[in-house]
Design a protein around this motif. Structure first.
Motif, PDB file in Angstrom:
ATOM      1  N   LYS A  19       0.894  -1.270  -0.079  1.00  0.00           N
ATOM      2  CA  LYS A  19      -0.023  -0.071   0.095  1.00  0.00           C
ATOM      3  C   LYS A  19       1.058   1.205   0.124  1.00  0.00           C
ATOM      4  O   LYS A  19       0.383   2.339   0.243  1.00  0.00           O
ATOM      5  CB  LYS A  19      -1.040   0.024   1.279  1.00  0.00           C
ATOM      6  N   GLY A  20       2.237   1.147  -0.079  1.00  0.00           N
ATOM      7  CA  GLY A  20       2.910   2.289  -0.218  1.00  0.00           C
ATOM      8  C   GLY A  20       3.531   2.943   1.260  1.00  0.00           C
ATOM      9  O   GLY A  20       4.223   3.889   1.687  1.00  0.00           O
ATOM     10  N   TYR A  21       3.074   1.993   2.308  1.00  0.00           N
ATOM     11  CA  TYR A  21       3.397   2.563   3.553  1.00  0.00           C
ATOM     12  C   TYR A  21       5.033   2.462   4.035  1.00  0.00           C
ATOM     13  O   TYR A  21       5.492   3.222   4.450  1.00  0.00           O
ATOM     14  CB  TYR A  21       2.559   1.736   4.776  1.00  0.00           C
ATOM     15  N   ALA A  22       5.402   1.254   3.357  1.00  0.00           N
ATOM     16  CA  ALA A  22       7.038   1.306   3.760  1.00  0.00           C
ATOM     17  C   ALA A  22       7.797   2.415   3.071  1.00  0.00           C
ATOM     18  O   ALA A  22       8.511   3.283   3.691  1.00  0.00           O
ATOM     19  CB  ALA A  22       7.606  -0.001   3.380  1.00  0.00           C
ATOM     20  N   SER A  23       7.547   2.687   1.743  1.00  0.00           N
ATOM     21  CA  SER A  23       8.106   3.924   1.158  1.00  0.00           C
ATOM     22  C   SER A  23       7.845   5.279   1.718  1.00  0.00           C
ATOM     23  O   SER A  23       8.614   6.166   2.051  1.00  0.00           O
ATOM     24  CB  SER A  23       7.731   3.871  -0.241  1.00  0.00           C
ATOM     25  N   GLU A  24       6.531   5.627   2.070  1.00  0.00           N
ATOM     26  CA  GLU A  24       6.074   6.608   2.886  1.00  0.00           C
ATOM     27  C   GLU A  24       6.996   6.560   4.241  1.00  0.00           C
ATOM     28  O   GLU A  24       7.477   7.808   4.556  1.00  0.00           O
ATOM     29  CB  GLU A  24       4.765   6.552   3.129  1.00  0.00           C
ATOM     30  N   SER A  25       7.104   5.634   4.942  1.00  0.00           N
ATOM     31  CA  SER A  25       7.760   5.880   6.158  1.00  0.00           C
ATOM     32  C   SER A  25       9.112   6.019   6.181  1.00  0.00           C
ATOM     33  O   SER A  25       9.682   6.736   6.830  1.00  0.00           O
ATOM     34  CB  SER A  25       7.787   4.343   6.836  1.00  0.00           C
ATOM     35  N   LEU A  26       9.653   5.363   5.056  1.00  0.00           N
ATOM     36  CA  LEU A  26      11.199   5.457   4.968  1.00  0.00           C
ATOM     37  C   LEU A  26      11.605   6.857   4.322  1.00  0.00           C
ATOM     38  O   LEU A  26      12.556   7.538   4.554  1.00  0.00           O
ATOM     39  CB  LEU A  26      11.737   4.436   3.595  1.00  0.00           C
ATOM     40  N   ARG A  27      10.601   7.569   3.617  1.00  0.00           N
ATOM     41  CA  ARG A  27      11.022   8.902   3.169  1.00  0.00           C
ATOM     42  C   ARG A  27      10.960   9.735   4.223  1.00  0.00           C
ATOM     43  O   ARG A  27      11.905  10.879   4.588  1.00  0.00           O
ATOM     44  CB  ARG A  27      10.050   9.414   2.202  1.00  0.00           C
ATOM     45  N   ALA A  28      10.236   9.549   5.425  1.00  0.00           N
ATOM     46  CA  ALA A  28      10.104  10.323   6.339  1.00  0.00           C
ATOM     47  C   ALA A  28      11.438   9.998   7.471  1.00  0.00           C
ATOM     48  O   ALA A  28      11.945  11.021   7.716  1.00  0.00           O
ATOM     49  CB  ALA A  28       8.929   9.776   7.464  1.00  0.00           C
ATOM     50  N   LEU A  29      11.888   8.647   7.507  1.00  0.00           N
ATOM     51  CA  LEU A  29      13.053   8.473   8.073  1.00  0.00           C
ATOM     52  C   LEU A  29      14.257   9.090   7.622  1.00  0.00           C
ATOM     53  O   LEU A  29      15.221   9.621   8.126  1.00  0.00           O
ATOM     54  CB  LEU A  29      13.146   6.837   8.086  1.00  0.00           C
ATOM     55  N   ILE A  30      14.410   8.955   5.937  1.00  0.00           N
ATOM     56  CA  ILE A  30      15.455   9.817   5.514  1.00  0.00           C
ATOM     57  C   ILE A  30      15.313  11.065   5.903  1.00  0.00           C
ATOM     58  O   ILE A  30      16.536  11.899   6.229  1.00  0.00           O
ATOM     59  CB  ILE A  30      15.277   9.706   4.013  1.00  0.00           C
ATOM     60  N   GLY A  31      14.249  11.892   5.787  1.00  0.00           N
ATOM     61  CA  GLY A  31      14.141  13.501   6.428  1.00  0.00           C
ATOM     62  C   GLY A  31      14.636  13.832   7.765  1.00  0.00           C
ATOM     63  O   GLY A  31      15.357  14.433   8.044  1.00  0.00           O
ATOM     64  N   ILE A  32      14.421  12.576   8.758  1.00  0.00           N
ATOM     65  CA  ILE A  32      14.803  12.748  10.017  1.00  0.00           C
ATOM     66  C   ILE A  32      16.282  12.600   9.980  1.00  0.00           C
ATOM     67  O   ILE A  32      17.147  13.274  10.808  1.00  0.00           O
ATOM     68  CB  ILE A  32      14.573  11.512  10.870  1.00  0.00           C
ATOM     69  N   ALA A  33      17.084  11.690   9.233  1.00  0.00           N
ATOM     70  CA  ALA A  33      18.518  11.780   9.278  1.00  0.00           C
ATOM     71  C   ALA A  33      18.931  12.930   8.548  1.00  0.00           C
ATOM     72  O   ALA A  33      20.036  13.585   9.119  1.00  0.00           O
ATOM     73  CB  ALA A  33      19.093  10.387   8.436  1.00  0.00           C
ATOM     74  N   ARG A  34      18.380  13.398   7.775  1.00  0.00           N
ATOM     75  CA  ARG A  34      18.795  14.653   7.001  1.00  0.00           C
ATOM     76  C   ARG A  34      18.814  15.765   7.925  1.00  0.00           C
ATOM     77  O   ARG A  34      19.788  16.709   8.079  1.00  0.00           O
ATOM     78  CB  ARG A  34      18.039  14.951   5.808  1.00  0.00           C
ATOM     79  N   ARG A  35      17.841  16.117   8.761  1.00  0.00           N
ATOM     80  CA  ARG A  35      17.595  17.272   9.813  1.00  0.00           C
ATOM     81  C   ARG A  35      18.667  16.992  10.841  1.00  0.00           C
ATOM     82  O   ARG A  35      19.075  18.009  11.608  1.00  0.00           O
ATOM     83  CB  ARG A  35      16.150  17.159  10.291  1.00  0.00           C
ATOM     84  N   ALA A  36      18.964  15.862  11.123  1.00  0.00           N
ATOM     85  CA  ALA A  36      19.883  15.430  12.156  1.00  0.00           C
ATOM     86  C   ALA A  36      21.353  15.461  11.816  1.00  0.00           C
ATOM     87  O   ALA A  36      22.371  15.467  12.633  1.00  0.00           O
ATOM     88  CB  ALA A  36      19.640  14.067  12.996  1.00  0.00           C
ATOM     89  N   GLY A  37      21.831  15.784  10.480  1.00  0.00           N
ATOM     90  CA  GLY A  37      22.943  16.133  10.002  1.00  0.00           C
ATOM     91  C   GLY A  37      23.731  15.185   9.358  1.00  0.00           C
ATOM     92  O   GLY A  37      24.768  15.145   9.276  1.00  0.00           O
TER      93      GLY A  37
END
Length: 167
Positions: free
Chosen positions: A104-122
């Motif tokens: 249903k696309g939930y894994a990709s949606e979650s992974l995009r958010a996790l990538i954003g967390i890593a990016r914001r954390a430096g």
């Protein structure tokens, strides 16, 4: 340190605490836990075992931890970091969903958010891998913006680097 949950369009990534990780490893929900059918899976138990070991060895990891994937308040999977970024600033990720919500696309949606967390954390980037025999996971990483960067006899490797990284 309080780590905030991250909302996506349909999901909530909720940070796993030490107490929650212990319940997941024991496969015993606590009062107030709303676990979907088939949660936790073996991958969730392994991720939380590694998280607990990392906390014992290195202390509080900040955002570089496992997260519950919640759909309408029910935990339907897990996603997170295998630990802090490596010497090059790249964080390794893993994820999994219970069978009832796959496709249903939930894994990709979650992974995009996790990538954003890593990016914001430096972090300077994010990497992951999947068995050659797991094309669904390949599609998840590619859909989240992590192109394939190589493969060996058993695994395909995916990675995204951030041009604006602080590291």
């Amino acid at each position: 340190m309080k780590i905030e949950s991250v909302a996506t369009g349909r999901l909530l990534l909720h940070p796993v605490t030490v107490d929650a990780a212990q319940r997941i490893v024991a496969r015993e929900p606590g009062e107030g836990d709303r676990w979907g059918e088939a949660y936790p899976q073996d991958g969730d138990v392994r991720a939380c075992t590694g998280f607990l070991r990392g906390v014992a060895e290195r202390g509080e990891p900040g955002v570089y931890r496992p997260y519950e994937i919640r759909l309408d308040g029910v935990v339907v999977g897990g996603i997170g970091f295998h630990g802090p970024p490596d010497a090059d600033g790249v964080a390794t990720v893993g994820y999994g969903l219970v069978p009832a919500v796959r496709g249903k696309g939930y894994a990709s949606e979650s992974l995009r958010a996790l990538i954003g967390i890593a990016r914001r954390a430096g972090a300077s980037g994010v990497r992951g891998d999947a068995d050659l025999t797991n094309p669904d996971s390949h599609r998840v990483m590619e859909a989240a913006g992590m192109p394939c960067v190589g493969e060996d006899e058993t695994l395909r490797y995916f990675e995204v680097r951030f041009a604006d990284s602080a590291l």
